[in-house]
Design an enzyme around this catalytic site. Structure first.
Site, PDB file in Angstrom:
ATOM      1  N   ARG A   1       0.828  -1.197   0.000  1.00 11.95           N
ATOM      2  CA  ARG A   1       0.000   0.000   0.000  1.00 11.95           C
ATOM      3  C   ARG A   1       0.865   1.250   0.000  1.00 11.95           C
ATOM      4  O   ARG A   1       1.987   1.258   0.524  1.00 11.95           O
ATOM      5  CB  ARG A   1      -0.946   0.018   1.206  1.00 11.95           C
ATOM      6  CG  ARG A   1      -0.265   0.210   2.552  1.00 11.95           C
ATOM      7  CD  ARG A   1      -1.273   0.142   3.689  1.00 11.95           C
ATOM      8  NE  ARG A   1      -2.291   1.165   3.581  1.00 11.95           N
ATOM      9  CZ  ARG A   1      -2.178   2.380   4.101  1.00 11.95           C
ATOM     10  NH1 ARG A   1      -1.077   2.721   4.753  1.00 11.95           N
ATOM     11  NH2 ARG A   1      -3.150   3.255   3.982  1.00 11.95           N
ATOM     12  N   LEU A   2       0.335   2.287  -0.610  1.00 13.73           N
ATOM     13  CA  LEU A   2       0.913   3.622  -0.526  1.00 13.73           C
ATOM     14  C   LEU A   2      -0.194   4.552  -0.062  1.00 13.73           C
ATOM     15  O   LEU A   2      -1.320   4.487  -0.568  1.00 13.73           O
ATOM     16  CB  LEU A   2       1.436   4.092  -1.890  1.00 13.73           C
ATOM     17  CG  LEU A   2       2.620   3.351  -2.507  1.00 13.73           C
ATOM     18  CD1 LEU A   2       2.952   3.937  -3.877  1.00 13.73           C
ATOM     19  CD2 LEU A   2       3.839   3.425  -1.601  1.00 13.73           C
ATOM     20  N   ASP A   3       0.104   5.420   0.900  1.00 14.17           N
ATOM     21  CA  ASP A   3      -0.891   6.387   1.345  1.00 14.17           C
ATOM     22  C   ASP A   3      -1.356   7.233   0.166  1.00 14.17           C
ATOM     23  O   ASP A   3      -0.627   7.426  -0.815  1.00 14.17           O
ATOM     24  CB  ASP A   3      -0.311   7.294   2.431  1.00 14.17           C
ATOM     25  CG  ASP A   3      -0.135   6.569   3.756  1.00 14.17           C
ATOM     26  OD1 ASP A   3      -0.730   5.490   3.925  1.00 14.17           O
ATOM     27  OD2 ASP A   3       0.603   7.080   4.617  1.00 14.17           O
ATOM     28  N   ARG A   4      -2.549   7.768   0.277  1.00 10.02           N
ATOM     29  CA  ARG A   4      -3.151   8.512  -0.832  1.00 10.02           C
ATOM     30  C   ARG A   4      -2.259   9.648  -1.311  1.00 10.02           C
ATOM     31  O   ARG A   4      -2.148   9.906  -2.516  1.00 10.02           O
ATOM     32  CB  ARG A   4      -4.517   9.066  -0.394  1.00 10.02           C
ATOM     33  CG  ARG A   4      -5.297   9.735  -1.514  1.00 10.02           C
ATOM     34  CD  ARG A   4      -6.666  10.177  -1.037  1.00 10.02           C
ATOM     35  NE  ARG A   4      -6.594  11.268  -0.100  1.00 10.02           N
ATOM     36  CZ  ARG A   4      -6.513  12.556  -0.438  1.00 10.02           C
ATOM     37  NH1 ARG A   4      -6.480  12.902  -1.714  1.00 10.02           N
ATOM     38  NH2 ARG A   4      -6.460  13.494   0.476  1.00 10.02           N
TER      39      ARG A   4
END
Length: 475
Positions: free
Chosen positions: A164-167
């Site tokens: 995942r990558l933060d928004r």
């Protein structure tokens, strides 16, 4: 609901989580990628703590984005149903009831940067994720996500993000094209066999030597922020999770430094909070630049948005219209005719305003489409009463002449900076019950997102390696 009204709702094609996104769903306006509002069925199952409440009390208490009056109307019009059946506003929900909420969905905008495909095989797709775009559907976002955009532009089918990558973070994103491949990747990541590398632009002159920080991270899910502390062998914080990040300065101009970041563990906001702990926070990270950031639960928004808003106010930089009223909202819509339902809109004060047909008649205005036009005219007046960045030429093109609106002549592309390839010129439909219409995005949503200066560069294991180019701010 009379037969004419019922026929109107029954003729709507309702999308659901399995409905794929299409290229024509997107509109590009002044550097933002926006989604044409669409009709959508939300499905939820009643939790134990919800049981015993009326359906109106439940939704007005748990989902406060809309006023209570809206939920009463939604139940009466069959937009809120239980087990597929219509109920009354006094219906008491039971544990495990299946509730469908049929809404006119408005997604928040994201930056209009492309999702660039780096590599595409039978099992894996790697892309450059733009800042501000969520990886997968969450919250208010569904089509304005990496997964949604890839489906619309490349017909990729189901994808499985393996990390995942933060928004607000940009960079390399790896997506598996089947569950088996995704599971293989995740086993390596969870086993600590994957080397991760990011770059960040931080405040100040970062030390020239490598810095390895061991500091436990505690994430407050309610407030959306992490804290960290260096623990001693005699003082253990049971709430914090062990975390380690290695940093190496790549360059500096005396004001900022470009730093390579290698997280050994994977805690929420680990790189951001570790850089803050070292006294070199990411230079545009409003959440961790502040010693005491505002509580998002009080602002009823995300932690980053609350921090950005507080930063702007404290610097006296925020002079934008905070009403959610968009001058361009008057330019782009077909109108659904309805003569019985109140229209709810957001006034410049930020409070919900209701206009019934009877109130409009008292002002000398008839019902139906004309009622909607009258409300839009009020919104235009609100637009002219606030500060904005439109030029006189922009206003001349807005089709707002002497309080009248020509609703069928202007399309969303009339306000685009440039027409993207394959962009549709089809207007969107204004829903009679929607609390966000006539805006393209959610009402009250400030469209001032800025990506963090944090970029994922590389993921690698003993058997594979994926990389992506550096962003312009790191060159």
């Amino acid at each position: 609901m009379d037969s004419a009204e019922q026929q109107g709702d029954e003729s709507i094609v309702w999308e659901n989580p399995d409905t794929p996104a299409n290229v024509d769903d997107y509109v590009f306006v002044k550097g933002k990628r926006m989604v044409r509002p669409y009709f959508f069925e939300f499905i939820c199952h009643v939790k134990k703590r919800w049981a015993g409440k009326t359906i109106v009390d439940l939704f007005s208490g748990e989902f406060r984005q809309r006023p209570r009056e809206y939920y009463i109307q939604a139940v009466q019009r069959g937009r809120l149903r239980v087990g597929g059946m219509r109920v009354t506003p006094l219906y008491v929900v039971r544990d495990s009831d299946k509730i469908s909420h049929f809404v006119h969905r408005h997604e928040p905008p994201v930056l209009a940067e492309p999702v660039t495909v780096l590599e595409k095989t039978a099992d894996v797709i790697t892309v450059i994720k733009p800042a501000s775009v969520p990886v997968h559907p969450c919250g208010q976002y569904r089509k304005n996500t990496v997964v949604g955009i890839l489906e619309a532009e490349h017909k990729t089918g189901q994808l499985f993000p393996i990390h995942r990558l933060d928004r607000l973070v940009s960079g390399l994103l790896i997506l598996a094209r089947n569950a088996k491949t995704a599971d293989e990747f995740r086993q390596e990541i969870e086993g600590g066999r994957v080397h991760k590398q990011y770059v960040a632009k931080v405040k100040g002159v970062f030390p020239a030597h490598e810095v390895a920080l061991h500091a436990a991270v505690t994430y407050d899910a309610r407030e959306g922020i992490s804290t960290c502390r260096v623990e001693t062998t005699t003082e253990k914080d049971n709430k914090g999770k062990e975390a380690c990040t290695k940093f190496q300065r790549l360059s500096t101009d005396g004001l900022h430094s470009i730093v390579r970041c290698e997280p050994v563990t994977g805690r929420t906001h680990q790189i951001r909070v570790h850089l803050q702990h070292l006294g070199h926070p990411i230079a545009n990270d409003y959440l961790y630049l502040q010693v005491h950031p505002p509580k998002r639960t009080l602002e009823e928004t995300t932690a980053d948005t609350a921090a950005r808003k507080a930063r702007s106010v404290s610097n006296d930089l925020s002079k934008d219209n905070d009403s959610g009223v968009n001058i361009t909202a008057c330019r782009k819509i077909h109108i659904t005719e309805d003569t019985h339902t109140p229209l709810y809109s957001e006034a410049s004060s930020g409070h919900a305003r209701k206009k019934t047909d009877r109130q409009l008649e008292n002002q000398g205005v008839g019902g139906g489409t004309q009622s909607v036009v009258s409300c839009l005219t009020d919104l235009v007046s609100d637009c002219h009463s606030v500060e904005h960045t439109s030029t006189p030429d922009d206003l001349a093109e807005s089709n707002c002449e002497e309080g009248k609106i020509k609703t069928t002549e202007i399309h969303p592309e009339a306000v685009m900076e440039s027409d993207p390839p394959k962009s549709s010129s089809q207007p969107f439909v204004l829903d009679h019950l929607c609390t966000h219409c006539p805006s393209l995005g959610p009402s009250g949503y400030k469209q001032d997102d800025e990506g963090l200066w944090l970029h994922c560069v590389r993921y690698a294991s003993a058997s594979w390696s994926y990389e992506c180019p550096l962003p312009s701010w790191a060159l």
